[in-house]
Every structure is written in C-alpha cells, then in structure tokens.
Design a protein around this motif. Sequence first.
Motif, short mmCIF file in Angstrom:
data_model
loop_
_atom_site.label_atom_id
_atom_site.label_comp_id
_atom_site.label_asym_id
_atom_site.label_seq_id
_atom_site.Cartn_x
_atom_site.Cartn_y
_atom_site.Cartn_z
N HIS A 196 40.32 5.81 -25.22
CA HIS A 196 39.61 5.82 -26.49
C HIS A 196 38.64 6.99 -26.61
O HIS A 196 37.91 7.30 -25.68
N ILE A 197 38.68 7.60 -27.79
CA ILE A 197 37.94 8.85 -28.03
C ILE A 197 36.84 8.62 -29.05
O ILE A 197 37.06 8.00 -30.08
N PHE A 228 46.37 7.81 -27.03
CA PHE A 228 44.98 8.11 -27.40
C PHE A 228 44.62 7.35 -28.67
O PHE A 228 45.44 7.24 -29.58
N LEU A 285 43.33 17.42 -24.45
CA LEU A 285 43.14 16.00 -24.16
C LEU A 285 43.96 15.58 -22.94
O LEU A 285 43.50 14.79 -22.11
N VAL A 291 42.76 14.03 -19.40
CA VAL A 291 43.24 12.80 -18.78
C VAL A 291 43.38 12.99 -17.27
O VAL A 291 43.01 12.13 -16.47
#
Lengths: 498, 152
Positions: free
Chosen positions: B10-11, B41, B126, B130
């Motif tokens: 979660h962003i 995401f 992103l 990770v």
Amino acid sequence: MSREIEASRYRANDGVEYLRVGMAEVEGVVEDMTKAGTRLADLFGSMEDEELVIRLVYGREPEPSYAVVQWPVRGGGYPPLSEVAPAAFVEECEIYEQFGLKCSGAKGLNRLVVPPHAAPDFPRLAHRPGRQAPPPHAPHYVTGEAIEFPVGPVRGVGQESLYMGLVTSGEELIDLYLMVWHKHRGIERRLQQLRPQQALFLVERAEGLSAVGNSWAFCRAVESITDVMVPEAVERTRAVALEFERIYNHAASLAALCQATSLTVGQAQAEVALEELLRLNAAAFGHRYLFGVLAPGGVTRGPDVGVIRERFTMAVDELRRVAAALRSTNSFMDRVEVCGVVSIDDARRLGLVGPVARGSGQDLDTRRDHPYGAYRDCRVEVPVRTAGDCLARMEVILAEVETSAALVTELVQAGLRAGSVDLPPAAGAALGWCESPRGESLVWVSLDREGRIRRARLRPASARNWRAFDDAARSRNVFTDIPIIEASFWLTVAGFAR
Amino acid sequence: MQSLFGRSLHIRTIDTGSCAVCESEIRLLAAPHYDLHRLGFFFTPSPRHADLLLVTGPAVRAFDQAVKKTYLAMPEPKIVVAVGACPLGGVYSEDAFVHGSLEEVLPVDVFIPGCPPSPLALLQGLLVAVGRLAEKVDALSFVDDEAGTGEW
C-alpha cells in the motif's frame, strides 16, 4: 480625471497603457475604473530604487488593451482598494506579507504564503527599510452549533498539498477557508537576478500544468522589452503547444470530475484519452507536459507534424466519446448540476478568468480580446454559459476542446517552424499575457541594464480563481460536493502558492 | 517477501511543494494504460495502512512537520520513494524556503529521476523499492530481543 493624470498617460509599443499617478489620486482612479466596469486583473508591488511601487493591471475588454496604473508609496500605507474593488483583496494580503505594507483602515488580512511559524527573517520580496513586517493574521472563530472540520494539508492520492478548513453544522457546508503556505517555494524571489533564458526553467515549474501558458506570457513580456519580433510560423508552433496543453488539461479535468463523482468507468475512459493526449505531446514536442518547448525569442523545437496529422484527431475523438457518454449518464449529470454555483455577479466582482469565469457568464478570452502571436490571424470562438455550476464549467471546457481542435488543424495547415531570435540586451519593463488552460495568465517583467531580472511578477490563472472557491463551496453544498467543485475548477495549488 | 506482503503493497502519497505535474503522473498509475493494481500495488488514504511513502516536491521547509508526522504514522517496515527532480535537488537549490534534497528530512530508499518521471518510470521505481523492502524485511528481527524470557 485630473489634467496631471492625463499628462502621465503613455502607450507602450505592446498596446499597454501606463498611467502614473500619485498616492492622492489612486482611490479616485480605482473608483472610476470600477464604476466603468473595467476588470481588475492584478495588483502587485515591486521595489524600485529603494522605493515601493504598486501597480494595478486592468483589462479593458472589449477594447484590446491593458492599463497599468502605478504609483510610488510614500508614507506608511495606501487606500484600502478592496473596499471599492473586491478583486484586489488577495493581492492586498500579498503586498502586506511581502512588503510589510498595510492599506489604511483596520481590516483583517488573510494568511497567504508566509507560514504561521515563520521566523521574522523569513525571506520575502522586500522589507520596508527600518520596519519588520508583523505576521499577518486571519482571525477565525467557529462558534455556536458549527464545527471546523480540517482536511489536509496531506490529502488523497495524487492531490496537491492544501489545507481546507471546512466549517459545518453537520452535513451542509457553512464556510470554507484555504491555507496554501505549505507549497510556497518563493519562485518570484528566485527569479530576481536571473537572465530570462535561465528564468524560464522556473517559470514553467511554477505551475507545471500550465507550463506553456505561463511561459508564453513570460516570453511575451521579455520580447516586448527587447523589441524582438518572433516569426509567424514560430508563433504558430507556440499556439499549437498551447492548444495541446489546453486539451490535455480539459481531459484531466473531466477525469477528475468522474473520479469525484465515483464514476470509475468514465474516469478510466477519460484517463485513456488523457494518456493518449500526453503521449501525443511527447511524440510531437518531446515532453509529455510540454516543458522546454518555448524559449524567449522563439521555440526550442518544432513539432513532428506527421505525428500530429496521424494521431491528433484520434486522441480528441476518444475524449469526445467520453463526453458524449457522460452527457447521457443521468446519475453523473445530477451530481454536477446546480453544484458549486459561482454567480455572474461574483465572477465579475472577483475578477475571475478562464473556464470558471466563462461558466459564469463572463465573455473573456485573451486570445480573442487581446490577440497575440498566431491568434491575430485566427478566429477564436469563446463558449460562454451562464448557470455558473459545475455543469456549466464542464460544458465550457468541452466546447473549448472543439475550438482548440479546430485551431490546431488551422495552425498546422498554415505551417509550423522551430527557431528563435537572439535577444538583444535591453533594459525596461513590460507586461505579457496568454490564455492558459485555466484562463488569463499575466507576467510583468522588469529587466536591468545587464539584462537580468529585477522583478518578475507571475500571476497564473490559479492565483486569480481560487478566491471564488469558497463562494462556490458555500452555495448550499454538502461535503461530498467539494471534490466535484475542485475538479470542475481544475486549478493548481502550485500556481497560487508559487 | 511475496508471502509476507501477499502481493498487496500500500502506497501513501505526499506533496512537499511540487508543480502538480508529478501528481498528474501518479494519478495516471491507476489508469488503464498502467494499472498498478495488477502488480499488487494499491493506494491508501491512510498512513497507518501504508508500506511505502511516495514523495514529490523539493521538501519545502514549512512542510517539515507534516512530512515527519506522516512518516512516523507508518508502521515498520516502511520505505520512502522520492519522485522527480525536485527531491533530488535538481530544480530548487537549498535556501530558506526548501531543503533542496528530500534526504535532509526523510531516509530516502529509492529516487526516481525525471521531470516528471513517466508512469512507466514510476512503476519501475516502485518495483525497485519492493526489492529494498524485501531486504528490510529480511533484516527485521521478529523475536523480541529485549524481553528474551519467553514469558509473553
């Protein structure tokens, strides 16, 4: 108007009329202008030879000219102009913050870009010699049954930082106020001492979503000072870039409207159109948001005309399909209708510009009213609606997409070219303007003898239109209407806070 | 790593003075062309649910408190991804308004350069992040060393 004021009038070569007046005459001039219905476009100060000079910019539509009224401030104050012309209030607060000068009369001023926790040495454009600007204040009380519901400054996904104080008694919105100082980067201060060529980098980044609009206004001011004529084919290239910017912004506004009304299918479709338009920008001009296309004196690169011919109509058609689908979706139309109303009176009184003004009956568009560059040879249709709600603004932007599409075709046919004229060293000051996607963008530039910027005043359309947001939000709306109103205004905090 | 986050990362996004263009690209991450959900995401409106902080802008000093509060509200392990040229110091040099680099305020794990970085560049950044998160998870001890008595 007194004889002395008449004698101080002169018309510069760019069609801007300058009026030099004394402190005593200012109030009279402002009253005359307001009574005559002249639109107040900007008000700003600048330090010149240790003296603060304040300028008022008026747009005299339908006459194709601007009037700049300027007076030197002597003594400690100036008449409260916003009592006569409410459109001046935000700028009065700004002059207080940046120059420590308050208009006479004991009215409370709002906080704009100086943070509440700022130290006395927080950098401003200038301090009056020997006097420290006291911190501005916005007395704000919420009493009775109402509460203040804070939103921000950190907000949802991909939204700019903004603090909204929502005053409510439960569901209905009683009042709303904004704080934007979180995003103040002091751009006008940074521009001082730069050469126009260097400055353009920051001008574009003052408000990235209006990069072409703002930088074109800046370039026009600089070209006006240095007396440079940009070739017609190059001006057409600029106009194509500007219309591209307008279309992608309108697509983004539509996507945001769908998101605000929780219409995910519509949002996805609008975003497909938006992405196609951004890719077209990149394919034609080399940058998705058209940064670095304009330069003082011309453009840095010409577009790939083949790509425009091949893909432009297809991308706009995608947007047209979304618009048609939205117009026939009742649940969507119900949300935007009679939501966030800006009355015709308010739009005039507050001096709004762009689609927000045009949705509230203001027939304004600098491309038509103050023709510049390639628009001197084009007919620009200006769509106007009078309802002043989110639907009216949406109808305006959809109609503008059609005008822009027609303009692009016309301009491409007339021929485009890249290239730029070298700027000769020159000192002086001038006003530049441009119709950015959000409306009239004004830039006032003053260059010193070495060709460096003494003062650059950026007034993006966002700086003008946010002042109507609280009025629109108050007009019998509930919490969930706020994102819809924000999407239909489609302004940036970056442009306001600079 | 996959089993730990269950393909669900979660962003939370935060803007420290951007020009609004990076925001536009971040919004497009969820659009059909890019659809970051297919990679596991998700955006979250709360820092309490966030694993990753996506930061734009040149770290305006006036915004320090909000940035720190957001970061502290996130649970461990967490990573910070800086978006664009601004947090790298490429647009605004350090002065009384801005820090110049986001690293002055937050421990940045991944910088994604570009002005703005395109959505594809953001996705790549992103995915790099990770990997960094996986390293952090590996380094994390799930045994309470302090207690060490097995009483709980």
